[in-house]
Design a protein around this motif. Sequence first.
Motif, mmCIF file in Angstrom:
data_model
loop_
_atom_site.group_PDB
_atom_site.id
_atom_site.type_symbol
_atom_site.label_atom_id
_atom_site.label_comp_id
_atom_site.label_asym_id
_atom_site.label_seq_id
_atom_site.Cartn_x
_atom_site.Cartn_y
_atom_site.Cartn_z
ATOM 1 N N GLY A 369 0.798 -1.219 0.000
ATOM 2 C CA GLY A 369 0.000 0.000 0.000
ATOM 3 C C GLY A 369 0.832 1.272 0.000
ATOM 4 O O GLY A 369 0.282 2.369 0.055
ATOM 5 N N GLY A 370 2.156 1.113 -0.014
ATOM 6 C CA GLY A 370 3.027 2.274 -0.088
ATOM 7 C C GLY A 370 3.140 3.045 1.216
ATOM 8 O O GLY A 370 3.606 4.185 1.241
ATOM 9 N N VAL A 371 2.706 2.430 2.319
ATOM 10 C CA VAL A 371 2.747 3.132 3.605
ATOM 11 C C VAL A 371 4.175 3.165 4.156
ATOM 12 O O VAL A 371 4.634 4.195 4.665
ATOM 13 N N LEU A 372 4.848 2.040 4.057
ATOM 14 C CA LEU A 372 6.221 1.953 4.541
ATOM 15 C C LEU A 372 7.058 1.197 3.513
ATOM 16 O O LEU A 372 6.523 0.495 2.652
ATOM 17 N N ALA A 373 8.380 1.326 3.654
ATOM 18 C CA ALA A 373 9.249 0.884 2.568
ATOM 19 C C ALA A 373 9.471 -0.624 2.522
ATOM 20 O O ALA A 373 9.512 -1.212 1.448
ATOM 21 N N ASP A 374 9.617 -1.252 3.675
ATOM 22 C CA ASP A 374 9.854 -2.694 3.629
ATOM 23 C C ASP A 374 9.206 -3.396 4.811
ATOM 24 O O ASP A 374 8.708 -2.760 5.737
ATOM 25 N N ARG A 375 9.224 -4.714 4.747
ATOM 26 C CA ARG A 375 8.500 -5.529 5.707
ATOM 27 C C ARG A 375 8.970 -5.297 7.143
ATOM 28 O O ARG A 375 8.163 -5.221 8.071
ATOM 29 N N GLU A 377 10.333 -2.686 8.419
ATOM 30 C CA GLU A 377 9.835 -1.384 8.891
ATOM 31 C C GLU A 377 8.373 -1.485 9.291
ATOM 32 O O GLU A 377 7.953 -0.948 10.320
ATOM 33 N N ALA A 378 7.596 -2.171 8.460
ATOM 34 C CA ALA A 378 6.164 -2.291 8.735
ATOM 35 C C ALA A 378 5.933 -3.015 10.058
ATOM 36 O O ALA A 378 5.080 -2.631 10.857
ATOM 37 N N LYS A 379 6.723 -4.040 10.273
ATOM 38 C CA LYS A 379 6.555 -4.828 11.486
ATOM 39 C C LYS A 379 6.895 -4.007 12.726
ATOM 40 O O LYS A 379 6.128 -3.954 13.692
ATOM 41 N N VAL A 380 8.030 -3.376 12.678
ATOM 42 C CA VAL A 380 8.487 -2.601 13.829
ATOM 43 C C VAL A 380 7.534 -1.430 14.110
ATOM 44 O O VAL A 380 7.229 -1.099 15.260
ATOM 45 N N ALA A 381 7.006 -0.836 13.050
ATOM 46 C CA ALA A 381 6.090 0.298 13.226
ATOM 47 C C ALA A 381 4.774 -0.155 13.852
ATOM 48 O O ALA A 381 4.241 0.491 14.755
ATOM 49 N N LEU A 382 4.274 -1.283 13.375
ATOM 50 C CA LEU A 382 2.990 -1.752 13.881
ATOM 51 C C LEU A 382 3.109 -2.219 15.328
ATOM 52 O O LEU A 382 2.230 -1.939 16.159
ATOM 53 N N LEU A 383 4.182 -2.912 15.637
ATOM 54 C CA LEU A 383 4.401 -3.299 17.029
ATOM 55 C C LEU A 383 4.518 -2.052 17.896
ATOM 56 O O LEU A 383 3.951 -1.981 18.984
ATOM 57 N N ARG A 400 3.515 7.557 10.273
ATOM 58 C CA ARG A 400 3.125 7.103 8.930
ATOM 59 C C ARG A 400 1.895 6.205 9.014
ATOM 60 O O ARG A 400 0.998 6.279 8.179
ATOM 61 N N LEU A 401 1.895 5.344 10.044
ATOM 62 C CA LEU A 401 0.739 4.458 10.219
ATOM 63 C C LEU A 401 -0.501 5.257 10.583
ATOM 64 O O LEU A 401 -1.615 4.944 10.170
ATOM 65 N N ARG A 402 -0.298 6.296 11.371
ATOM 66 C CA ARG A 402 -1.430 7.104 11.832
ATOM 67 C C ARG A 402 -2.158 7.724 10.635
ATOM 68 O O ARG A 402 -3.371 7.822 10.624
ATOM 69 N N ARG A 407 -8.256 4.924 11.817
ATOM 70 C CA ARG A 407 -9.208 4.325 12.771
ATOM 71 C C ARG A 407 -8.508 3.393 13.743
ATOM 72 O O ARG A 407 -8.769 3.417 14.944
ATOM 73 N N ALA A 408 -7.640 2.555 13.215
ATOM 74 C CA ALA A 408 -6.917 1.626 14.099
ATOM 75 C C ALA A 408 -6.087 2.400 15.109
ATOM 76 O O ALA A 408 -6.082 2.099 16.309
#
Length: 576
Positions: A369-375, A377-383, A400-402, A407-408
């Motif tokens: 979805g183009g929110v973050l650059a790699d997996r 990063e996505a994992k660390v951001a969501l945690l 970036r997630l916000r 809603r989440a």
Amino acid sequence: MDDAGGPGWVVLGRSRAGVVAAMLDASGAEVSRESIADQGLAGWVAHAESAWGPRWVWHDTPQWYAPLLADGVRVARCHDLRLSHAILASSAAVPADAAVRGASAWDASGGPRGEGRAPALFELEDVPASAGPPANLEAALEELQRQQVAIAASADPGRMRLLVAAESAGALIAAELHAAGLPWDAAEHDRILTDVLGERPPGGGPPAKLAAAAARVRESLGDPAVSLDSQPKLLRALHRAGVLVESTSRWELARHRHPAVPPLLEYKKLARLQSANGWSWLEEWVAGGRFRPVYVPGGVVTGRWASSGGGALQLPRQLRAAVRADPGWRLVVADVAQLEPRVLAAISGDLSLAEAARGRDLYAGIVDGGVLADRSEAKVALLGAMYGATSGDSGRLVPRLRRAFPRAMALVDEAARVGEDGGTVSTWLGRSSPPPTQAWRDLQSRATGADASDADESRARRHARDRGRFTRNFVVQGTAAEWALAWLADLRIRLAAMSPVDGADAAPRSGPVFQGRPHLALFLHDEVIVHTPAVHADAAARAVQEAADAAGRLLFGTFPIDFRLDVRITDTAAKD
DNA sequence: TACTGGTGCGCG
DNA sequence: AAAGCGCGCACCAGTA
């Protein structure tokens, strides 16, 4: 006997002479009562189970169910009064004036419980009140009544009923997991230990490789006698050798170049294996080809299970190869991919996050979805988002997630705000976080007083944020635990419906109830291992995914979130 | 001798 | 020395 004529509920209680059972109809009215001698209990329950299939009501599942399982009797449904009380008495969804919320003998007492603590029930002595909930029938009937009133009066009776049923099913499953055990190959465990730690000297003492690592550390430190197991002594020895660390943690040591560091890290790793899961652990916890830990349902504030003894919930990856199916049997090893983020998507109704999760690795979906650059990063951001990270890589990525999943993020941010203000948050089904302690309240009120110092204020703020991170995570971790209970409960029914095999492949080591049958062998927050006759392995693997789908629908209805599993059919639980 | 608190590390 | 949640357990040191 015909199904329709039987009681919907059977309440069991202790009496001086034995057991008394009260039969209740669907409306909760008592229709009859029967006394049963202890020796006849298992047979009586088995008969009632097949004739009426009631929901069994009892004060504490391990105390009633462990002996039944040992006698080869399994029940489908129960209502655990102790666990249900704990939920209802502290749930914000239950009215404050409900009788179940008043002080009573059902309040938590006697410390953590597990099936290891069963014997009191079948001794004639009265159990002291402080040792746990009351075992007699009248107390059980009164408490059941209070609980049913509380559920009916709660904010969402359907959800509360579901939560109490799921928690009770978990209690049955915990007892069954203990009874069946996790198939454990002691010889393989021993091979791993010998391979990693080295041979044990015949005369006792540390195994070869552990001793060698220790010797290299002492030599590099120039201190032939230093204790490596005493943190203060080791720290002083490191300082004398010029390694200026503030702690002896692996993380900090690894940043230093001193020759003592590599062997010390090696020593710590080996010593950890030896003390946590070494030969003495094997001796103490593995018997008859099974590891039988004591699970403690509801043992964690969030509703997760805890364990007591054997460290069941900390099985090191290193030893997973020792988990081995019996001959002719297979293991189905399944874990949920990104359970907590999926749960967050569902409880917040965040369709974007649900979309990122659909049919794929959720982290990959965030990258797509183009929110973050790699997996990673996505994992660390969501945690970080779910745990309340404010700094470091994780904290940096959260904004970036916000933007992508407002809603989440709003849901967890709000949970944190409530916690910081001293409030209570609740899971999807209605388990509530504990209120702040008096010490916490005192700290906050002191900081708002006229004579508060800067130190008072910053201390109070720090504690408020600590609590905010707890409540932030509570709603997600706690709801994930509820989903997992629903998953387990559904899977248990599916497995029980499969036809038993007999003969040489019956695996009698799993005990009388599970002989020849697929059964749950391990549960670890978002992972299950099923031990199954080979002929049922494919069906069991399908059942695991079907149960996950069913759990998702049960909790979240038609909301479009899926729960993807990684499922393997194998002989050992070793990770690839 | 029995306890408690601190440290460190394993798991999700 | 984690940053950022929740656990259990082993070990040591200090205290009662």
